[in-house]
Design an enzyme around this catalytic site. Structure first.
Site, mmCIF file in Angstrom:
data_model
loop_
_atom_site.group_PDB
_atom_site.id
_atom_site.type_symbol
_atom_site.label_atom_id
_atom_site.label_comp_id
_atom_site.label_asym_id
_atom_site.label_seq_id
_atom_site.Cartn_x
_atom_site.Cartn_y
_atom_site.Cartn_z
ATOM 1 N N ASN A 172 0.813 -1.223 0.000
ATOM 2 C CA ASN A 172 0.000 0.000 0.000
ATOM 3 C C ASN A 172 0.843 1.267 0.000
ATOM 4 O OD1 ASN A 172 -2.988 0.620 0.111
ATOM 5 N ND2 ASN A 172 -2.159 2.093 1.584
ATOM 6 N N ASP A 173 2.037 1.202 0.538
ATOM 7 C CA ASP A 173 2.907 2.388 0.473
ATOM 8 C C ASP A 173 3.236 2.710 -0.985
ATOM 9 O OD1 ASP A 173 3.079 3.149 3.080
ATOM 10 O OD2 ASP A 173 5.029 2.229 3.459
ATOM 11 N N HIS A 174 3.600 1.689 -1.743
ATOM 12 C CA HIS A 174 3.874 1.925 -3.166
ATOM 13 C C HIS A 174 2.629 2.459 -3.864
ATOM 14 C CE1 HIS A 174 7.933 0.285 -3.542
ATOM 15 N NE2 HIS A 174 7.573 -0.687 -2.738
#
Lengths: 429, 406
Positions: B163-165
Site C-alpha cells: 500500500n505504500d507503493h
C-alpha cells in the site's frame, strides 16, 4: 446538445444517482443531477479529455482512474458484450443476467460502444474512434488493438497519446509468455515474499498485481498528456506488467543490493507471514480477533506502556538500549507484546494504542471495512446504480478541493453506441 | 540525461518521508520534474538518513535542500520556495505544515496555481484522522491482511508494503490529474490523499459483493476468489535436499481455459489420473482442486523450475517461476534484456556504488533513462536557492550563518 437516453429505465426516480452524457462537437461534458433535480456541470479534473479504452485486466484499472476524474472514456465491446462482464463476483437480478460486480468496479463512468470488428464498418468505426481520442489506452491483443494502423493514426494526430500495457514488453525472451495475475505475481517477485513458512508462496487477494500495472498506465497517460499540451507533440509509451511489479517490492531489491549495509547475512528474506522485514511489525492474536502490532516508531513510548501495565519483564535492562542490540531489543519486545496482547480485546486495544501514537492496526474483515466509522465520517462510500440495484460503492482514493470525483451509473453493453456515432459524425459524410 | 523528459520544468517541493510520499516524487523526478527534497540534520535518522538503504531506494533524481524548520530563520525561505512551486507535497500528520506557516491556505493565497498534496494515513477529517499508520497498519485496517492468506488464518497478508507503493503511485497520479486540470483552468487545488482509502479501494469488488449480496470475502490461498480456474496454484519444484524456506523452488501454474488444461495434460504425458472425464469441465476441476494440485505437485517437484516454466509456456500453459530478489537481479533474462536493474552511473562519493530499478514506463519521444544518485543532506542548498529564489551566494551564506540551512 442532445441528452442521451436514461440508461437504467428508472425514469429519474432517484435523481441524485443519475448521470447523463451530453455530446458536444468536440468533447463530452458530463452533467449530473443534484439533489434539487437541477443539472449541474461535473467538473472533474480530466473533464474534456477524450480517452479510448482498449484494455483488458492488465490496464482497465488505469482507464477507470481516468474515467472517475471526468474524462470521457469510450470502451468498445464486441457484440454480446465485454468478456470482462463475466468476471465474478456476480449479483443476481430479477429478470436479468447475472451482473458482474467485478466489472461494476472496474468499468465505472465509461461510455459503452458495440463494435463488430468482423465487419468493414466496424473497423472504420474503430479507426474513427481512435482518431478522435486524445489518449488511447491499450493492452496487447485486446479488442481492436491488432487491427488499428498505428503509424497512420500517429501521423494524422501528432498530439495523440498511446499507452500500451503488455505482460512483458515488446522485446526479450519472455515477451510472448502468458501471465494471468498469479503468474505475473510469481515472476514479478510478489509471491516469493507473500505467504508463510508453512504455506506455498501466495498471491494477493483479487487483482492486486494488475492494479499496479493499471495505475502506471494512468500515470504514463497523464504525464504524456501534460507534455503534449506543453510541447504540442504526443507519443507512445509501453508498460510491462513485469517491470511495474518489480518496481514495487519495497525491501526485496534493497536486501539484495544493500545486504552489507543492512547487516544481513543473506540477501533474500523468505516469506514470513505478516512479519515485516524489519521484524518489528507482525500480526498477533488477541481476544476477539487479531491485531497488527509494532513498537515503532518510538520504542520508548511502547516500553513506557508495558511498564505501566507491568508487562515489561527485563526490557528495562540497559543492555537493550545499546545500538548494537537493536535486533535483540526488537525480538524481546515482540515476544513480550505477544504474551501481553493474548489476553486483550483487540478493538479497544487498537484505539488505545492509537491514542498513545502507537501505529497498531486491527485486522478487519471486509464486512467491518464496509461499516468503518472513519470511512463513514468522510462519506467515503458513494451511491452507485448497477442495473436495478442501488448499492454503496468504494469511493475515491483522493479528494480534490476544486474538481470532484464522481460515480455514475454502470452502463449496459453498447448503450452509448448511437450517441458516440453522432459524436464522430458517423453516417453524415 | 534526457533534456526533454515529459515533466521537465515542473517544480516539486517535497516534504515527504519514509516510502509513500518519496515514491510519488521519485516517479515525478524520474519523468523530469525538478524535485527538491526537504530534509534536516535533526530529522535525518533511520529511514530519513540519506545513507540508509531505505532512503536510497526512493530518493534518486531529487535535489537535496536542508531546512531546519525548528529555526524561525528558515520559515521565510520555506514560504518563498512554496511560492515558486508547482507542487507541494507532504505526508506529515495533518496540521504540521500549517504550524510552519506553509499550509494550503497560506500557500495558495500567494501561489494560486499550486497543487498542494497531503498524503496522510487517514486523510483530513474523521474520528481516526490523527491515527498513526504504516503500510502494515493500513493492510490490516483495509481488509487486505484478512483476505490475503489461506482459509482459516488471518495472520498472513501481503509480505511487503504494497500500500505504500500504491499510495505513492496514486499520489503521483492525483498530482498529474490536478496539473491537467490546471492546464485548462489556470487554477491549482488541494488534494487530500488518505492512504487508508487507497487501501480500501483495492477491496473494491469484494466490497461491492458485500453490499449487493452480503457475501463476506474470505482468504482462498492461490485460488481465484470468484471465478473458475483449475489448476491454479503454486507448486514445488526441484530444490536442494531439505531446503530452507529461502532455498525452496516453486512454480505458479494457472490454467485459465479448458484448452490450457488439455495442453498441461499433454505436457504431463496424459497420466491416467488426469484423463478422468470428471476433470474435463472446470467446475469439476475446481471441486477436485485439492486432488489435482497434489498430483501436479508430484510432477513438478522433480523438475527444475525455469526449465519447466519454459516447457509450459511453449505448450501454451501460463506458468511462472516464483522469483526472489536474487532471481530478479541475477537470473531474470527479461529484466536483463531491457537493462531494468543496473548500477547507478552517478557513483556516490560517500557511499560508492548504488543501484537503480528503472521507471517502468518507456516513452517513445521523451525516454526517462537518466538517473542521478541520492544526494547528501543539503548537497544542493546553493543550487536550489539560486535556481528557485534567485539568491546570491552572499545571501545563501547569510542564511547558512543563521542556521537555517542544516
Amino acid at each position: 446538445m442532445t441528452a442521451a437516453t436514461d440508461n437504467n429505465g428508472s425514469g429519474g426516480a432517484e435523481p441524485v444517482f443519475e448521470l447523463f452524457l451530453i455530446g458536444l462537437s468536440s468533447h463530452m461534458l458530463r452533467v449530473e443531477w443534484n439533489k434539487e433535480g437541477v443539472m449541474a456541470e461535473f467538473n472533474g479534473a480530466l473533464c474534456k479529455v477524450r480517452v479510448l479504452d482498449l484494455t483488458d485486466e492488465r490496464g482497465i484499472y488505469g482507464a477507470k482512474l481516468l474515467a472517475d476524474l471526468g474524462a470521457d472514456v469510450v470502451r468498445p465491446e464486441p457484440p454480446g458484450g465485454d468478456p470482462l462482464r463475466q468476471r465474478g463476483p456476480h449479483a443476481e437480478q430479477a429478470g436479468a443476467e447475472m451482473t458482474s460486480l467485478w466489472f461494476a468496479f472496474f468499468g465505472t463512468n465509461r461510455r459503452f460502444f458495440t463494435l463488430d470488428t468482423n465487419t468493414q464498418s466496424g473497423l472504420q468505426q474503430l479507426t474513427e474512434l481512435a482518431q478522435n481520442a486524445q489518449i488511447i489506452l491499450t493492452c496487447d491483443h485486446a479488442l481492436g488493438v491488432d487491427l488499428l494502423d498505428w503509424e497512420t493514426l500517429q501521423a494524422a494526430n501528432k498530439s495523440q497519446v498511446v499507452i500500451n500495457t503488455s505482460s512483458f514488453g515488446s522485446k526479450g525472451p519472455w515477451k510472448d509468455f502468458l501471465a494471468p495475475d498469479l503468474v505475473a505475481g510469481a515472476l514479478g517477485g510478489v509471491a516469493a515474499t507473500t505467504g508463510d513458512v508453512d504455506t506455498p508462496p501466495l498471491k494477493g487477494f483479487g487483482e492486486l498485481n494488475f492494479m499496479v500495472s493499471g495505475i502506471y498506465g494512468a500515470i504514463a497517460a497523464l504525464a504524456a498528456l501534460y507534455d503534449a499540451r506543453e510541447r504540442g507533440e504526443g507519443q507512445r509509451a509501453d508498460i510491462s506488467v513485469h517491470e511495474t511489479l518489480v518496481s514495487c517490492l519495497e525491501h526485496v531489491l534493497m536486501f539484495y543490493w544493500y545486504s552489507q549495509q543492512m547487516m544481513r547475512p543473506d540477501n533474500v528474506l523468505p516469506r514470513q507471514g505478516a512479519t515485516h522485514w524489519s521484524m518489528a511489525y507482525t500480526v498477533m492474536k488477541g481476544q476477539n480477533g487479531s491485531i497488527m502490532v509494532t513498537p515503532t516508531p518510538d520504542f520508548d513510548n511502547q516500553l513506557a506502556w508495558l511498564i505501566e501495565e507491568d508487562a515489561h519483564d527485563d526490557l528495562i535492562d540497559p543492555m537493550y538500549m545499546e545500538p548494537e542490540n537493536l535486533g535483540l531489543r526488537i525480538e524481546r519486545t515482540m515476544t513480550l507484546l505477544a504474551k501481553w496482547i493474548a489476553d486483550k480485546d483487540v478493538e479497544p486495544l487498537f484505539h488505545e494504542a492509537q491514542q498513545r501514537h502507537c501505529p497498531y492496526g486491527q485486522v478487519l474483515p471486509v464486512e467491518a471495512v464496509a461499516d468503518n466509522p472513519q470511512l463513514a465520517a468522510r462519506q467515503w462510500y458513494q451511491p452507485y446504480r448497477v442495473g436495478d440495484m442501488s448499492l454503496q460503492s468504494p469511493g475515491a482514493p483522493y479528494h480534490f478541493s476544486e474538481t470532484p470525483w464522481s460515480l455514475g451509473v454502470l452502463g449496459r453493453p453498447g448503450q452509448d453506441t448511437r450517441q458516440i456515432l453522432e459524436d464522430i459524425n458517423w453516417g453524415q459524410r | 540525461m534526457s533534456e526533454k523528459r515529459p515533466l521537465e520544468g515542473l517544480r516539486v517541493l517535497d516534504f515527504s518521508h519514509v516510502l509513500a510520499g518519496p515514491f510519488a516524487t521519485r516517479v515525478l523526478g524520474d519523468m523530469g520534474a525538478d524535485v527538491v527534497k526537504i530534509n534536516s540534520a535533526s530529522r535525518a535518522v533511520g529511514a530519513n538518513d540519506p545513507t540508509h538503504p531505505y532512503y536510497l531506494m526512493w530518493n534518486r533524481n531529487k535535489r537535496a535542500l536542508a531546512l531546519d524548520m525548528a529555526n524561525p530563520e528558515s520559515r521565510p525561505l520555506c514560504r518563498a520556495l512554496c511560492e515558486q512551486a508547482d507542487v507541494v507535497i507532504d505526508n506529515f500528520s495533518v496540521g504540521v505544515l500549517d504550524r510552519w506557516g506553509v499550509g494550503y491556505d497560506a500557500v495558495s493565497a500567494v501561489n494560486p496555481g499550486v497543487i498542494y498534496v497531503q498524503m496522510s494515513g487517514m486523510g483530513d477529517g474523521g474520528p481516526w484522522s490523527k491515527y498513526v499508520t504504516y503500510a502494515p497498519t493500513i493492510h490490516a485496517l483495509a481488509g487486505l491482511t484478512h483476505m490475503t492468506g489461506v482459509p482459516g488464518r488471518e495472520d498472513i497478508g501481503i509480505g511487503f508494503s504494497y500500500n505504500d507503493h500504491q499510495a505513492g503511485l496514486h499520489g503521483a497520479f492525483a498530482i498529474l490529474a490536478a496539473l491537467a486540470s490546471r492546464q485548462t483552468s489556470g487554477r491549482g487545488q488541494r488534494v487530500d490523499v488518505s492512504q487508508f482509502e487507497v487501501g480500501v479501494n483495492f477491496a473494491g469488488p469484494s466490497l461491492l459483493d458485500f453490499f449487493a449480496t452480503g457475501t463476506k470475502a474470505r482468504p482462498c490461498g492461490n485460488a481465484l476468489p470468484y471465478d473458475l480456474a483449475a489448476p491454479h496454484n503454486v507448486y514445488p519444484c526441484l530444490a536442494a535436499e531439505n531446503p530452507s524456506v529461502a532455498e525452496q523452488r516453486w512454480i505458479a501454474i494457472a490454467c485459465m481455459t479448458d484448452e490450457q488444461w488439455a495442453s498441461l495434460k499433454r505436457l504431463m504425458g496424459n497420466p491416467q489420473w488426469s484423463e478422468q472425464a470428471q476433470f474435463d469441465g472446470v467446475e469439476d476441476r475446481v471441486a477436485a482442486a485439492g486432488e489435482i494440485d497434489a498430483r501436479i505437485a508430484l510432477w513438478t517437484s522433480t523438475q527444475e523450475a525455469y526449465v519447466l516454466m519454459k516447457a509450459c509456456q511453449d505448450a501454451g500453459v501460463p506458468a511462472g517461476v516464483v522469483q526472489d530478489g536474487v532471481d530478479l537481479a541475477e537470473r531474470d533474462p527479461q529484466l536483463k534484456a531491457v537493462n531494468f536493474l543496473e548500477k547507478m552511473a552517478d557513483v556516490s562519493p560517500v557511499l560508492g556504488q548504488t543501484w537503480v530499478d528503472h521507471l517502468p514506463i518507456h516513452f517513445s519521444r521523451t525516454p526517462c533513462n537518466g538517473y542521478r544518485r541520492v544526494r547528501e543532506l543539503g548537497e544542493d542548498n546553493a543550487a536550489v536557492l539560486e535556481d528557485w529564489l534567485g539568491l546570491s551566494p552572499s545571501e545563501i551564506d547569510a542564511a547558512a550563518q543563521q542556521g537555517a540551512l542544516k
